[in-house]
Design a protein around this motif. Structure first.
Motif, PDB file in Angstrom:
ATOM      1  N   ALA A 124     -16.079   3.941  15.009  1.00 36.86           N
ATOM      2  CA  ALA A 124     -14.735   3.313  14.897  1.00 36.86           C
ATOM      3  C   ALA A 124     -14.379   2.742  13.498  1.00 36.86           C
ATOM      4  N   GLY A 125     -13.060   2.469  13.226  1.00 36.35           N
ATOM      5  CA  GLY A 125     -12.798   1.755  11.924  1.00 36.35           C
ATOM      6  C   GLY A 125     -13.133   0.213  11.889  1.00 36.35           C
ATOM      7  N   SER A 126     -12.957  -0.367  12.942  1.00 38.85           N
ATOM      8  CA  SER A 126     -13.460  -1.843  12.598  1.00 38.85           C
ATOM      9  C   SER A 126     -13.984  -2.106  14.026  1.00 38.85           C
ATOM     10  N   ASP A 127     -13.191  -2.704  14.757  1.00 40.65           N
ATOM     11  CA  ASP A 127     -13.721  -3.060  16.244  1.00 40.65           C
ATOM     12  C   ASP A 127     -14.239  -1.805  16.761  1.00 40.65           C
ATOM     13  N   GLN A 128     -15.590  -2.048  17.232  1.00 41.03           N
ATOM     14  CA  GLN A 128     -16.278  -0.730  17.844  1.00 41.03           C
ATOM     15  C   GLN A 128     -16.531  -1.065  19.322  1.00 41.03           C
ATOM     16  N   ALA A 129     -16.355   0.291  20.074  1.00 43.97           N
ATOM     17  CA  ALA A 129     -16.751   0.211  21.478  1.00 43.97           C
ATOM     18  C   ALA A 129     -18.196   0.318  21.572  1.00 43.97           C
ATOM     19  N   LEU A 130     -18.835  -0.166  22.771  1.00 47.21           N
ATOM     20  CA  LEU A 130     -20.381  -0.301  22.948  1.00 47.21           C
ATOM     21  C   LEU A 130     -20.655   0.546  23.950  1.00 47.21           C
ATOM     22  N   GLY A 131     -21.943   1.127  23.813  1.00 49.88           N
ATOM     23  CA  GLY A 131     -22.569   1.889  24.803  1.00 49.88           C
ATOM     24  C   GLY A 131     -23.727   1.347  25.200  1.00 49.88           C
ATOM     25  N   VAL A 132     -24.186   1.102  26.450  1.00 45.59           N
ATOM     26  CA  VAL A 132     -25.433   0.914  27.079  1.00 45.59           C
ATOM     27  C   VAL A 132     -26.012   1.553  27.902  1.00 45.59           C
ATOM     28  N   SER A 133     -27.261   1.873  27.642  1.00 43.64           N
ATOM     29  CA  SER A 133     -28.043   2.630  28.851  1.00 43.64           C
ATOM     30  C   SER A 133     -29.189   1.656  29.237  1.00 43.64           C
ATOM     31  N   TYR A 134     -29.705   1.847  30.619  1.00 47.18           N
ATOM     32  CA  TYR A 134     -30.710   1.085  31.004  1.00 47.18           C
ATOM     33  C   TYR A 134     -31.158   1.679  32.374  1.00 47.18           C
ATOM     34  N   PRO A 135     -32.416   1.600  32.682  1.00 40.97           N
ATOM     35  CA  PRO A 135     -33.044   2.148  33.814  1.00 40.97           C
ATOM     36  C   PRO A 135     -32.725   1.030  35.008  1.00 40.97           C
ATOM     37  N   ALA A 136     -32.612   1.666  36.228  1.00 36.02           N
ATOM     38  CA  ALA A 136     -32.432   0.866  37.505  1.00 36.02           C
ATOM     39  C   ALA A 136     -33.007   1.583  38.589  1.00 36.02           C
ATOM     40  N   LEU A 137     -33.596   0.805  39.538  1.00 35.14           N
ATOM     41  CA  LEU A 137     -33.899   1.240  40.834  1.00 35.14           C
ATOM     42  C   LEU A 137     -32.744   1.374  41.756  1.00 35.14           C
TER      43      LEU A 137
ATOM     44  N   GLY B  90     -31.812   3.108  45.364  1.00 31.50           N
ATOM     45  CA  GLY B  90     -31.991   3.641  46.658  1.00 31.50           C
ATOM     46  C   GLY B  90     -33.646   4.097  46.244  1.00 31.50           C
ATOM     47  N   GLY B  91     -34.394   3.137  45.591  1.00 27.93           N
ATOM     48  CA  GLY B  91     -35.961   3.363  45.551  1.00 27.93           C
ATOM     49  C   GLY B  91     -36.220   4.517  44.508  1.00 27.93           C
ATOM     50  N   ILE B  92     -35.079   5.069  43.588  1.00 22.37           N
ATOM     51  CA  ILE B  92     -35.261   5.852  42.716  1.00 22.37           C
ATOM     52  C   ILE B  92     -35.145   5.256  41.405  1.00 22.37           C
ATOM     53  N   GLN B  93     -35.816   5.511  40.377  1.00 23.32           N
ATOM     54  CA  GLN B  93     -35.518   5.093  39.164  1.00 23.32           C
ATOM     55  C   GLN B  93     -34.526   6.061  38.454  1.00 23.32           C
ATOM     56  N   LEU B  94     -33.339   5.495  37.982  1.00 22.14           N
ATOM     57  CA  LEU B  94     -32.465   6.129  37.316  1.00 22.14           C
ATOM     58  C   LEU B  94     -32.361   5.690  36.093  1.00 22.14           C
ATOM     59  N   VAL B  95     -31.813   6.391  34.994  1.00 22.39           N
ATOM     60  CA  VAL B  95     -31.349   5.891  33.683  1.00 22.39           C
ATOM     61  C   VAL B  95     -29.862   6.025  33.967  1.00 22.39           C
ATOM     62  N   LEU B  96     -29.001   4.780  33.613  1.00 22.70           N
ATOM     63  CA  LEU B  96     -27.616   4.703  33.892  1.00 22.70           C
ATOM     64  C   LEU B  96     -27.048   4.281  32.638  1.00 22.70           C
ATOM     65  N   TYR B  97     -25.645   4.673  32.331  1.00 18.73           N
ATOM     66  CA  TYR B  97     -25.177   4.499  31.116  1.00 18.73           C
ATOM     67  C   TYR B  97     -23.413   3.986  31.399  1.00 18.73           C
ATOM     68  N   THR B  98     -23.059   2.874  30.365  1.00 14.01           N
ATOM     69  CA  THR B  98     -21.755   2.529  30.571  1.00 14.01           C
ATOM     70  C   THR B  98     -21.073   2.177  29.286  1.00 14.01           C
ATOM     71  N   GLU B  99     -19.927   2.088  29.035  1.00 15.65           N
ATOM     72  CA  GLU B  99     -19.177   1.598  27.944  1.00 15.65           C
ATOM     73  C   GLU B  99     -18.129   0.708  28.038  1.00 15.65           C
ATOM     74  N   ARG B 100     -18.388  -0.244  27.109  1.00 17.74           N
ATOM     75  CA  ARG B 100     -17.310  -1.389  26.963  1.00 17.74           C
ATOM     76  C   ARG B 100     -16.377  -0.981  25.818  1.00 17.74           C
ATOM     77  N   SER B 101     -15.017  -1.272  26.386  1.00 22.68           N
ATOM     78  CA  SER B 101     -14.124  -0.918  25.363  1.00 22.68           C
ATOM     79  C   SER B 101     -14.050  -1.976  23.983  1.00 22.68           C
ATOM     80  N   ALA B 102     -13.381  -1.651  23.003  1.00 21.41           N
ATOM     81  CA  ALA B 102     -13.304  -2.482  21.699  1.00 21.41           C
ATOM     82  C   ALA B 102     -12.595  -3.687  21.854  1.00 21.41           C
ATOM     83  N   GLY B 103     -13.031  -4.675  21.110  1.00 22.82           N
ATOM     84  CA  GLY B 103     -12.096  -5.885  20.998  1.00 22.82           C
ATOM     85  C   GLY B 103     -12.903  -6.872  22.036  1.00 22.82           C
TER      86      GLY B 103
END
Length: 286
Positions: free
Chosen positions: A236-249, A251-264
């Motif tokens: 982005a030009g200035s303010d930037q969105a943030l992507g976050v990935s993390y592992p989580a259990l 239902g007993g299964i370890q997954l890799v999850l991802y979410t984004e925070r909008s800028a500002g």
């Protein structure tokens, strides 16, 4: 044209026009000269930028992050202690392009009752203006908090807590600084189930509350952990969105999850997506 990267007081020429500069490294170098398909890499002599190996005391230094900004300035943080009853403290030094390393500065105020968690220190720097934000965990038991210090006014200010929720100890901080100078902090709350949380420093002011990253919508029961979370700033030009990935259990299964925070400063986190799903629609074992 060769890029020049400054490493521990010396330089090595890399015959490769690689524009990626803001990267992690460790502080171990040697005097070898290596040849590869990209050209010759000549490493200078190792330089001690910490207080360790002081003849008057026995010390230990644990390197954490070393980063270089777009102007070729180099920054390093580490955790250092002597063995005479003192606890690890967070240390910082910097070297301007073509210059010499500064004397180490102490950023933390650890005590035996509120120690710095070894290996927890993280740092990020603005691409061009020299602003540095450092985060670490300090405190014991349920009093473990994410602390930070920054040099936005030119010199580092007294450390202050980013995580402030009582009874919810913190672990695994991560920090990213976007082009607008906003510092984005993410860490794990060590409660049951564990949760990933966020807080931002906008214009030098800490956001009023901590925001849930992982425990939202249909994911409130996820046992999430990040040590630290994978953070990425989206272009982005200035303010930037943030992507976050993390592992989580989940239902007993370890997954890799991802979410984004909008800028500002008013940004919010969007949907949580399972990015570990295979093309077959199933998950690998483990």
């Amino acid at each position: 044209d060769a890029d020049t990267i400054f490493e521990l007081g010396k330089t090595f020429a890399l015959n490769n026009n690689n524009s990626s500069r803001n990267t992690n490294s460790n502080t171990n170098t040697n005097t070898n000269t290596n040849n590869n398909s990209n050209g010759n890499i000549s490493l200078g002599a190792v330089v001690n930028i910490s207080n360790s190996h002081n003849s008057s005391r026995s010390t230990s230094a644990i390197p954490q992050n070393i980063k270089v900004d777009d102007l070729g300035n180099l920054y390093a943080v580490w955790e250092e202690s002597d063995f005479n009853g003192f606890d690890f403290q967070v240390k910082f030094a910097q070297m301007p392009a073509g210059g010499s390393w500064s004397s180490p500065a102490t950023l933390s105020t650890a005590t035996s009752a509120a120690p710095v968690a070894q290996g927890s220190t993280r740092m990020d720097v603005h691409p061009t203006n020299g602003q540095v934000h450092v985060a670490w965990v300090q405190g014991a038991g349920t009093g473990a908090r994410v602390f930070t210090s920054h040099n936005r006014s030119g010199s580092f200010i007294a450390a202050f807590a980013v995580s402030t929720t009582a009874g919810e100890p913190a672990s695994g901080p991560a920090v990213r600084v976007d082009a607008a100078g906003t510092a984005h902090f993410v860490w794990t709350r060590l409660i049951t189930p564990r949760r990933i949380v966020y807080r931002g420093l906008f214009g030098g002011n800490l956001s009023s509350t901590e925001s849930e990253v992982s425990a939202r919508a249909s994911h409130t029961g996820d046992d999430a952990i990040a040590d630290p979370a994978g953070l990425v700033l989206l272009p982005a030009g200035s303010d930037q969105a943030l992507g976050v990935s993390y592992p989580a259990l989940v239902g007993g299964i370890q997954l890799v999850l991802y979410t984004e925070r909008s800028a500002g400063s008013s940004g919010t986190f969007g949907d949580i997506t399972d990015i570990s799903l295979e093309e077959s629609g199933t998950h690998p074992a483990g």
